[in-house]
Enzyme design. Structure first.
Site, PDB file in Angstrom:
ATOM      1  N   ASN A  34      -3.847   8.290  -3.345  1.00 38.49           N
ATOM      2  CA  ASN A  34      -3.803   6.920  -3.324  1.00 38.49           C
ATOM      3  C   ASN A  34      -5.367   6.095  -2.972  1.00 38.49           C
ATOM      4  O   ASN A  34      -6.467   6.917  -3.062  1.00 38.49           O
ATOM      5  CB  ASN A  34      -2.879   6.781  -1.883  1.00 38.49           C
ATOM      6  CG  ASN A  34      -3.313   7.524  -0.783  1.00 38.49           C
ATOM      7  OD1 ASN A  34      -4.594   7.174  -0.182  1.00 38.49           O
ATOM      8  ND2 ASN A  34      -2.955   8.531  -0.297  1.00 38.49           N
ATOM      9  N   TYR A  35      -5.414   4.982  -2.543  1.00 40.88           N
ATOM     10  CA  TYR A  35      -6.750   4.443  -2.529  1.00 40.88           C
ATOM     11  C   TYR A  35      -7.604   4.593  -1.158  1.00 40.88           C
ATOM     12  O   TYR A  35      -8.581   3.868  -1.184  1.00 40.88           O
ATOM     13  CB  TYR A  35      -6.701   2.919  -2.925  1.00 40.88           C
ATOM     14  CG  TYR A  35      -6.168   2.626  -4.288  1.00 40.88           C
ATOM     15  CD1 TYR A  35      -7.096   2.995  -5.287  1.00 40.88           C
ATOM     16  CD2 TYR A  35      -4.960   2.187  -4.528  1.00 40.88           C
ATOM     17  CE1 TYR A  35      -6.579   2.804  -6.480  1.00 40.88           C
ATOM     18  CE2 TYR A  35      -4.452   1.683  -6.029  1.00 40.88           C
ATOM     19  CZ  TYR A  35      -5.465   1.902  -6.952  1.00 40.88           C
ATOM     20  OH  TYR A  35      -5.161   1.550  -8.184  1.00 40.88           O
TER      21      TYR A  35
END
Ligand code: CTP
Ligand code: CA
Length: 225
Positions: A34-35
């Protein structure tokens, strides 16, 4: 760091912070991620350390420098984070789950690199353990347990629900849909949600937000005494 907390309440307290986005391996060269960059968690660890706490940072992979004077425990997957946190949880005065923990992981980690073949590839995923919920179940009353809520819609309602369901003392509600705040940004704009109510913190860099989160934690800790 200047203009920090007004008191020495964090001195010698044991603080555990998790940070970064976990990575769930698909095969030897690929993962689901994920970011999250880890900035919020690393700033929280730094503030606690400067304030005299005994800090452990359980971190998923990031590009950030190790904060000085902090015990860094490096992990990769949600399962590894879960194992490390559970081993350390009992002795902590404060636990802050700032990590973006994967909710699902691949059922199988392929030993060999997955080769492309058919036009479509379906991945089979299974749920990971919810670390914050587990912590909410095993902790004793004196410990302060803090979670984050990353939301793209219905921020406050969803965050309020997480406070209750995970039995946390504080949820830091984070709107991750706006690109100038939240994930990957240097700035954040959060709402602190506890049983006492909701406090909107105005947009600021993550270091300042971390200081305000600790101010709130110290108030909640004082209320428990
Ligand atoms: N969290 C956790 N373990 C997981 C997933 C999340 O400890 N397996 C923690 C996060 O570190 C955060 C809080 O739970 O402090 C909320 O995470 P979030 O992703 O916002 O909520 P979820 O409960 O995972 O629900 P959903 O993603 O469906 O909104
Ligand atoms: Ca989640």
């Amino acid at each position: 760091i200047v203009e920090i907390l007004s008191t020495e309440e964090l001195t010698e307290k044991k603080v555990l912070v998790t940070a970064g986005g976990t990575q769930e391996d698909l095969d030897p060269v690929r993962y689901l991620g994920n970011y999250s960059t880890g900035k919020m968690g690393y700033n929280l660890a730094r503030v606690a350390q400067v304030e005299g706490a005994d800090v452990t940072l359980v971190s998923a992979p990031t590009n950030l420098n190790k904060p000085n004077g902090v015990d860094l425990v490096e992990i990769k997957s949600a399962e590894e984070m879960y194992q490390q946190v559970m081993e350390l949880q009992e002795e902590q005065d404060i636990i802050i789950m700032a990590a973006a923990v994967a909710d699902y992981r691949p059922v199988n980690r392929e030993v060999q690199k997955i080769k492309k073949s058919s036009d479509e590839l379906r991945l089979e995923l299974e749920r990971t353990t919810d670390i914050l919920s587990q912590l909410g179940q095993v902790r004793d009353d004196e410990q302060v347990l803090v979670g984050f809520a990353a939301e793209t819609e219905d921020l406050l309602a969803n965050a309020q629900q997480k406070l209750k369901e995970k039995q946390a003392d504080l949820i830091v509600a984070n709107d991750v849909s706006a690109s100038d705040i939240g994930f990957a940004s240097d700035d954040n704009q959060v709402t602190l949600i506890s049983e006492q109510g909701q406090k909107k913190i105005k947009k600021a860099n993550k270091l300042k937000i971390a200081i305000q989160i600790f101010n709130e934690i110290m108030q909640l800790a004082a209320d428990k005494e």
